[in-house]
Design a protein around this motif. Structure first.
Motif, PDB file in Angstrom:
ATOM      1  N   ARG A  48       0.835  -1.215   0.000  1.00  0.00           N
ATOM      2  CA  ARG A  48       0.000   0.000   0.000  1.00  0.00           C
ATOM      3  C   ARG A  48       0.860   1.252   0.000  1.00  0.00           C
ATOM      4  O   ARG A  48       0.549   2.229  -0.684  1.00  0.00           O
ATOM      5  CB  ARG A  48      -0.931  -0.010   1.204  1.00  0.00           C
ATOM      6  CG  ARG A  48      -1.886   1.151   1.173  1.00  0.00           C
ATOM      7  CD  ARG A  48      -2.887   1.062   2.289  1.00  0.00           C
ATOM      8  NE  ARG A  48      -3.812   2.141   2.140  1.00  0.00           N
ATOM      9  CZ  ARG A  48      -5.119   2.000   2.055  1.00  0.00           C
ATOM     10  NH1 ARG A  48      -5.649   0.815   2.137  1.00  0.00           N
ATOM     11  NH2 ARG A  48      -5.890   3.038   1.922  1.00  0.00           N
ATOM     12  N   ARG A  49       1.961   1.234   0.760  1.00  0.00           N
ATOM     13  CA  ARG A  49       2.852   2.402   0.804  1.00  0.00           C
ATOM     14  C   ARG A  49       3.478   2.642  -0.569  1.00  0.00           C
ATOM     15  O   ARG A  49       3.557   3.778  -1.033  1.00  0.00           O
ATOM     16  CB  ARG A  49       3.932   2.193   1.854  1.00  0.00           C
ATOM     17  CG  ARG A  49       4.872   3.388   2.000  1.00  0.00           C
ATOM     18  CD  ARG A  49       5.856   3.227   3.147  1.00  0.00           C
ATOM     19  NE  ARG A  49       6.419   1.908   3.292  1.00  0.00           N
ATOM     20  CZ  ARG A  49       7.534   1.496   2.687  1.00  0.00           C
ATOM     21  NH1 ARG A  49       8.195   2.283   1.893  1.00  0.00           N
ATOM     22  NH2 ARG A  49       7.985   0.276   2.897  1.00  0.00           N
ATOM     23  N   ILE A  50       3.884   1.585  -1.238  1.00  0.00           N
ATOM     24  CA  ILE A  50       4.554   1.723  -2.538  1.00  0.00           C
ATOM     25  C   ILE A  50       3.562   2.044  -3.650  1.00  0.00           C
ATOM     26  O   ILE A  50       3.805   2.926  -4.473  1.00  0.00           O
ATOM     27  CB  ILE A  50       5.331   0.428  -2.870  1.00  0.00           C
ATOM     28  CG1 ILE A  50       6.500   0.276  -1.899  1.00  0.00           C
ATOM     29  CG2 ILE A  50       5.834   0.445  -4.310  1.00  0.00           C
ATOM     30  CD1 ILE A  50       7.186  -1.074  -1.970  1.00  0.00           C
ATOM     31  N   HIS A  51       2.438   1.338  -3.680  1.00  0.00           N
ATOM     32  CA  HIS A  51       1.502   1.444  -4.795  1.00  0.00           C
ATOM     33  C   HIS A  51       0.291   2.323  -4.511  1.00  0.00           C
ATOM     34  O   HIS A  51      -0.457   2.648  -5.431  1.00  0.00           O
ATOM     35  CB  HIS A  51       1.027   0.052  -5.220  1.00  0.00           C
ATOM     36  CG  HIS A  51       2.144  -0.822  -5.685  1.00  0.00           C
ATOM     37  ND1 HIS A  51       2.766  -0.659  -6.905  1.00  0.00           N
ATOM     38  CD2 HIS A  51       2.776  -1.859  -5.078  1.00  0.00           C
ATOM     39  CE1 HIS A  51       3.723  -1.556  -7.031  1.00  0.00           C
ATOM     40  NE2 HIS A  51       3.755  -2.296  -5.932  1.00  0.00           N
ATOM     41  N   GLY A  52       0.072   2.661  -3.261  1.00  0.00           N
ATOM     42  CA  GLY A  52      -1.054   3.525  -2.911  1.00  0.00           C
ATOM     43  C   GLY A  52      -2.393   2.830  -2.848  1.00  0.00           C
ATOM     44  O   GLY A  52      -3.411   3.465  -2.676  1.00  0.00           O
ATOM     45  N   THR A  53      -2.430   1.526  -3.008  1.00  0.00           N
ATOM     46  CA  THR A  53      -3.683   0.781  -2.907  1.00  0.00           C
ATOM     47  C   THR A  53      -3.430  -0.503  -2.136  1.00  0.00           C
ATOM     48  O   THR A  53      -2.312  -0.969  -2.035  1.00  0.00           O
ATOM     49  CB  THR A  53      -4.244   0.393  -4.293  1.00  0.00           C
ATOM     50  OG1 THR A  53      -3.279  -0.421  -4.959  1.00  0.00           O
ATOM     51  CG2 THR A  53      -4.557   1.621  -5.130  1.00  0.00           C
ATOM     52  N   ALA A  54      -4.496  -1.071  -1.631  1.00  0.00           N
ATOM     53  CA  ALA A  54      -4.392  -2.376  -0.986  1.00  0.00           C
ATOM     54  C   ALA A  54      -4.190  -3.425  -2.076  1.00  0.00           C
ATOM     55  O   ALA A  54      -4.575  -3.210  -3.221  1.00  0.00           O
ATOM     56  CB  ALA A  54      -5.647  -2.662  -0.176  1.00  0.00           C
ATOM     57  N   ASP A  57      -7.264  -4.163  -4.167  1.00  0.00           N
ATOM     58  CA  ASP A  57      -7.976  -3.025  -4.743  1.00  0.00           C
ATOM     59  C   ASP A  57      -7.626  -2.881  -6.212  1.00  0.00           C
ATOM     60  O   ASP A  57      -6.484  -3.011  -6.607  1.00  0.00           O
ATOM     61  CB  ASP A  57      -7.599  -1.713  -4.042  1.00  0.00           C
ATOM     62  CG  ASP A  57      -8.232  -1.577  -2.677  1.00  0.00           C
ATOM     63  OD1 ASP A  57      -9.092  -2.420  -2.345  1.00  0.00           O
ATOM     64  OD2 ASP A  57      -7.864  -0.648  -1.945  1.00  0.00           O
ATOM     65  N   THR A  58      -8.617  -2.583  -7.010  1.00  0.00           N
ATOM     66  CA  THR A  58      -8.395  -2.244  -8.404  1.00  0.00           C
ATOM     67  C   THR A  58      -8.591  -0.747  -8.528  1.00  0.00           C
ATOM     68  O   THR A  58      -9.683  -0.248  -8.270  1.00  0.00           O
ATOM     69  CB  THR A  58      -9.399  -2.981  -9.310  1.00  0.00           C
ATOM     70  OG1 THR A  58      -9.283  -4.371  -9.074  1.00  0.00           O
ATOM     71  CG2 THR A  58      -9.129  -2.665 -10.773  1.00  0.00           C
ATOM     72  N   PRO A  59      -7.544   0.002  -8.897  1.00  0.00           N
ATOM     73  CA  PRO A  59      -7.713   1.450  -9.021  1.00  0.00           C
ATOM     74  C   PRO A  59      -8.809   1.782 -10.026  1.00  0.00           C
ATOM     75  O   PRO A  59      -8.873   1.180 -11.097  1.00  0.00           O
ATOM     76  CB  PRO A  59      -6.357   1.931  -9.507  1.00  0.00           C
ATOM     77  CG  PRO A  59      -5.388   0.839  -9.163  1.00  0.00           C
ATOM     78  CD  PRO A  59      -6.190  -0.424  -9.198  1.00  0.00           C
TER      79      PRO A  59
END
Length: 69
Positions: A48-54, A57-59
């Motif tokens: 989540r820290r690197i990609h900003g999503t769980a 999660d699909t952005p």
């Protein structure tokens, strides 16, 4: 695993930290003393820290609504 030291670093009372950790375990169904659970939590938080999503999660573009399943 050093609750007293962690509480000092977080500026909270040790009992507050114990309560929050217990609630986290209850909400997530994890055991923070289990190395496999700890590894999974670490991986999810790092992702989540690197990609900003769980990880699951699909952005979605703004305004889009996920299709109901």
């Amino acid at each position: 695993m050093r609750l007293e030291a962690a509480a000092r670093l977080l500026y909270v009372h040790p009992n507050t930290l114990r309560n929050r950790l217990r609630r986290f375990e209850e909400c997530t169904g994890t055991n923070l003393r289990d190395p496999a659970d700890l590894a999974e939590i670490w991986w999810a938080l790092t992702h989540r820290r690197i990609h900003g999503t769980a990880p699951d999660d699909t952005p979605q573009p703004p305004g889009d609504v996920k299709a109901a399943t």
